[in-house]
Design an enzyme around this catalytic site. Structure first.
Site, PDB file in Angstrom:
ATOM      1  N   TYR A 103     -25.896  14.521 -44.466  1.00 53.36           N
ATOM      2  CA  TYR A 103     -25.315  13.252 -44.925  1.00 53.36           C
ATOM      3  C   TYR A 103     -24.704  13.429 -46.314  1.00 53.36           C
ATOM      4  O   TYR A 103     -23.654  12.871 -46.622  1.00 53.36           O
ATOM      5  CB  TYR A 103     -26.407  12.189 -44.969  1.00 53.36           C
ATOM      6  CG  TYR A 103     -25.951  10.767 -45.173  1.00 53.36           C
ATOM      7  CD1 TYR A 103     -25.822   9.901 -44.082  1.00 53.36           C
ATOM      8  CD2 TYR A 103     -25.677  10.263 -46.441  1.00 53.36           C
ATOM      9  CE1 TYR A 103     -25.433   8.582 -44.254  1.00 53.36           C
ATOM     10  CE2 TYR A 103     -25.281   8.946 -46.627  1.00 53.36           C
ATOM     11  CZ  TYR A 103     -25.156   8.110 -45.534  1.00 53.36           C
ATOM     12  OH  TYR A 103     -24.763   6.801 -45.717  1.00 53.36           O
ATOM     13  N   GLN A 143     -30.798   5.348 -53.453  1.00 52.44           N
ATOM     14  CA  GLN A 143     -30.315   6.602 -54.010  1.00 52.44           C
ATOM     15  C   GLN A 143     -28.787   6.646 -53.985  1.00 52.44           C
ATOM     16  O   GLN A 143     -28.156   7.154 -54.914  1.00 52.44           O
ATOM     17  CB  GLN A 143     -30.892   7.781 -53.227  1.00 52.44           C
ATOM     18  CG  GLN A 143     -30.269   9.131 -53.545  1.00 52.44           C
ATOM     19  CD  GLN A 143     -30.453   9.562 -54.993  1.00 52.44           C
ATOM     20  OE1 GLN A 143     -31.368   9.109 -55.669  1.00 52.44           O
ATOM     21  NE2 GLN A 143     -29.570  10.426 -55.463  1.00 52.44           N
ATOM     22  N   GLU A 144     -28.201   6.088 -52.941  1.00 45.54           N
ATOM     23  CA  GLU A 144     -26.748   6.104 -52.819  1.00 45.54           C
ATOM     24  C   GLU A 144     -26.064   5.150 -53.801  1.00 45.54           C
ATOM     25  O   GLU A 144     -25.092   5.521 -54.459  1.00 45.54           O
ATOM     26  CB  GLU A 144     -26.338   5.732 -51.384  1.00 45.54           C
ATOM     27  CG  GLU A 144     -26.589   6.812 -50.354  1.00 45.54           C
ATOM     28  CD  GLU A 144     -25.577   7.946 -50.437  1.00 45.54           C
ATOM     29  OE1 GLU A 144     -24.894   8.096 -51.470  1.00 45.54           O
ATOM     30  OE2 GLU A 144     -25.477   8.706 -49.462  1.00 45.54           O
ATOM     31  N   SER A 145     -26.563   3.938 -53.929  1.00 47.16           N
ATOM     32  CA  SER A 145     -25.798   2.914 -54.658  1.00 47.16           C
ATOM     33  C   SER A 145     -26.621   2.033 -55.572  1.00 47.16           C
ATOM     34  O   SER A 145     -26.077   1.124 -56.192  1.00 47.16           O
ATOM     35  CB  SER A 145     -25.098   2.011 -53.649  1.00 47.16           C
ATOM     36  OG  SER A 145     -26.072   1.279 -52.881  1.00 47.16           O
ATOM     37  N   ILE A 171     -33.010   5.434 -49.136  1.00 48.07           N
ATOM     38  CA  ILE A 171     -31.748   6.159 -49.012  1.00 48.07           C
ATOM     39  C   ILE A 171     -30.616   5.347 -49.634  1.00 48.07           C
ATOM     40  O   ILE A 171     -29.795   5.856 -50.400  1.00 48.07           O
ATOM     41  CB  ILE A 171     -31.440   6.461 -47.532  1.00 48.07           C
ATOM     42  CG1 ILE A 171     -32.487   7.415 -46.958  1.00 48.07           C
ATOM     43  CG2 ILE A 171     -30.043   7.048 -47.375  1.00 48.07           C
ATOM     44  CD1 ILE A 171     -32.445   7.543 -45.441  1.00 48.07           C
TER      45      ILE A 171
END
Length: 497
Positions: free
Chosen positions: A383, A312-314, A309
């Site tokens: 989210y 994927q975000e940063s 997760i």
């Protein structure tokens, strides 16, 4: 690689034809001498499979796999216990079945008419194509006519029957070698490492191996979609075949089969060579410093999923900042960070703690009607695009006659939230549904790569330590190999073909 397609019409037609062909001989409720009655008297269904993702494998939560779960459900349907035995390759599987040491084979096996003299098959439960693979950054073959090297396949595989047909009808100069000792996964790894020129495997197995060995490239399909089936011995009563037909009809009708296929196959089709290479390099170079934080704060989910997760975000960049102002490894908004007591969004520990706490809060809000293992996907939609829009996706699913508590149904409606004809019928209106869809799918693919890559590193470490031990016993001395020194062979990427 082209996206994996679950062709339910194709599967349904094949199942119907199979049922019609077998119907005159089906008598599974007969006397105690039938194959089915023997299994029930024994109280155990013996199943042989391959220890390969996604069919049967050990995960952080225990035993998993599409064929494992289906076989377990079938054993429950029969009212008996399940006994699973794993084999190394296809030849060993069929030897076990034909010798009577197992009742059936459940291992993602393609239908092979040459095996039907002594064997029967169950209904098709998904379909795959056979594909020729080669190593990335080597010349891509355009057809079976211009292979510039040796083609090696697994002895007993369905691909051999296919090649015999192609040699006879179209490619008279086609030649290949067959190995009894290696599995299809072994051969795929060898092609990725440059030890073999070419091999043939099914599209699902290739897609899984590419997550860990991205140097494996697909040249072309050598078949159209073919059914994947269970195999059983051919008997006079065919009682086990009839039970399988009834079982698969039941799980088709109640949606169980669709849910399991979504769980194990729904996210594996798309493959990006550069992105996968970059991710695997980050596992080696960046993840070690963050792993303790994921392990510390991932409470309701596995730490590997938490890491996926965050990537994927940063891309695990503590200073990541988007145009909309979200920041940090978990890309938190200012208001969300404040509500979670995060004072510095660029601090890795605060960001990971805050992001995973927020995700946990979202999971607790998901209705209890949603299966426990699917709540995380609903929470991730919330989210990404907001809890209210997640509710809209569920509402739209219900409006269209789908199950709002099923991820496989809700997933199909996410992209509709970008289309006025659909979002105008929702309470909260337009949402970036396609982005949310890709968000979840990418996370699942990263998780798959991460788990497989770490398992492969552990395997290579164990192998290296065993060699070191053997050398020591021979009087040779080598320095001990530490876990952080083991790295899969990942050459510097060039332009993909």
């Amino acid at each position: 690689m082209k996206p994996l397609k679950i062709n339910y019409l194709f599967i349904g037609v094949v199942t119907l034809l199979l049922a019609l062909a077998m119907w005159p001989t089906l008598q599974w409720r007969g006397d105690n001498s039938t194959q089915l009655q023997k299994i029930k008297q024994r109280g155990v269904l013996n199943v042989a499979t391959l220890n390969v993702t996604p069919y049967y494998y050990q995960s952080s939560t225990g035993t998993d796999g599409l064929d494992y779960e289906l076989a377990k459900l079938f054993a429950d349907y029969l009212g008996v216990k399940l006994n699973i035995e794993t084999e190394h390759n296809v030849t060993s599987l069929f030897t076990q079945l034909e010798s009577g040491e197992t009742d059936m084979l459940a291992a993602g096996l393609i239908f092979n008419p040459e095996r039907m003299k002594n064997l029967n098959v169950g209904p098709a439960y998904y379909s795959v194509s056979q594909q020729l693979v080669y190593r990335q950054n080597t010349p891509k073959p355009q057809s079976l006519n211009n292979l510039k090297g040796k083609l090696t396949v697994v002895a007993g595989a369905a691909s051999i029957s296919t090649m015999h047909q192609l040699k006879k009808s179209k490619y008279p100069n086609l030649s290949w070698g067959a190995t009894q000792s290696d599995s299809s996964v072994d051969l795929l790894k060898q092609v990725a490492d440059g030890k073999l020129d070419y091999t043939i495997a099914d599209s699902v197995t290739i897609a899984m191996v590419q997550r860990v060995y991205p140097n494996l490239a697909v040249a072309f399909d050598i078949t159209e979609e073919e059914p994947v089936m269970w195999y059983v011995r051919k008997t006079a009563d065919n009682s086990l075949d009839a039970a399988m037909l009834n079982f698969f009809n039941q799980i088709n009708e109640d949606g169980t089969l669709a849910k399991l296929e979504e769980k194990y196959l729904g996210h594996v089709g798309e493959f990006d060579y550069v992105d996968t290479k970059t991710f695997l390099n980050a596992i080696d170079n960046t993840l070690p410093g963050l792993k303790p934080l994921f392990e510390k704060y991932a409470k309701g989910i596995d730490w590997r999923l938490a890491a996926a997760i965050a990537y994927q975000e940063s891309h695990w960049n503590p200073t990541a900042t988007s145009a909309t102002g979200v920041r940090g490894i978990m890309m938190l908004t200012r208001s969300t960070a404040d509500s979670l007591g995060v004072t510095d969004r660029l601090d890795p520990e605060q960001s990971i703690r805050g992001g995973l706490t927020y995700l946990e809060q979202l999971m607790t809000k998901i209705p209890d009607r949603v299966p426990e293992e699917e709540k995380i996907w609903f929470a991730l939609i919330a989210y990404n695009m907001g809890y209210a829009h997640m509710l809209d996706a569920r509402s739209l699913t219900a409006q269209q006659g789908g199950n709002p508590d099923s991820w496989v149904d809700v997933k199909k409606r996410l992209t509709m939230l970008t289309q006025k004809q659909y979002y105008s019928k929702t309470r909260y209106g337009y949402a970036r549904g396609y982005q949310a869809y890709q968000f979840v799918e990418n996370i699942r693919r990263y998780q798959l790569s991460l788990e497989g890559y770490l398992q492969e590193k552990d395997r290579q470490l164990a192998k290296a330590q065993e060699i070191s031990k053997q050398d020591a016993e021979l009087g040779k001395s080598y320095p001990a190999i530490k876990p952080n020194q083991v790295q899969l062979r990942q050459p510097i990427p060039e332009e993909p073909n």
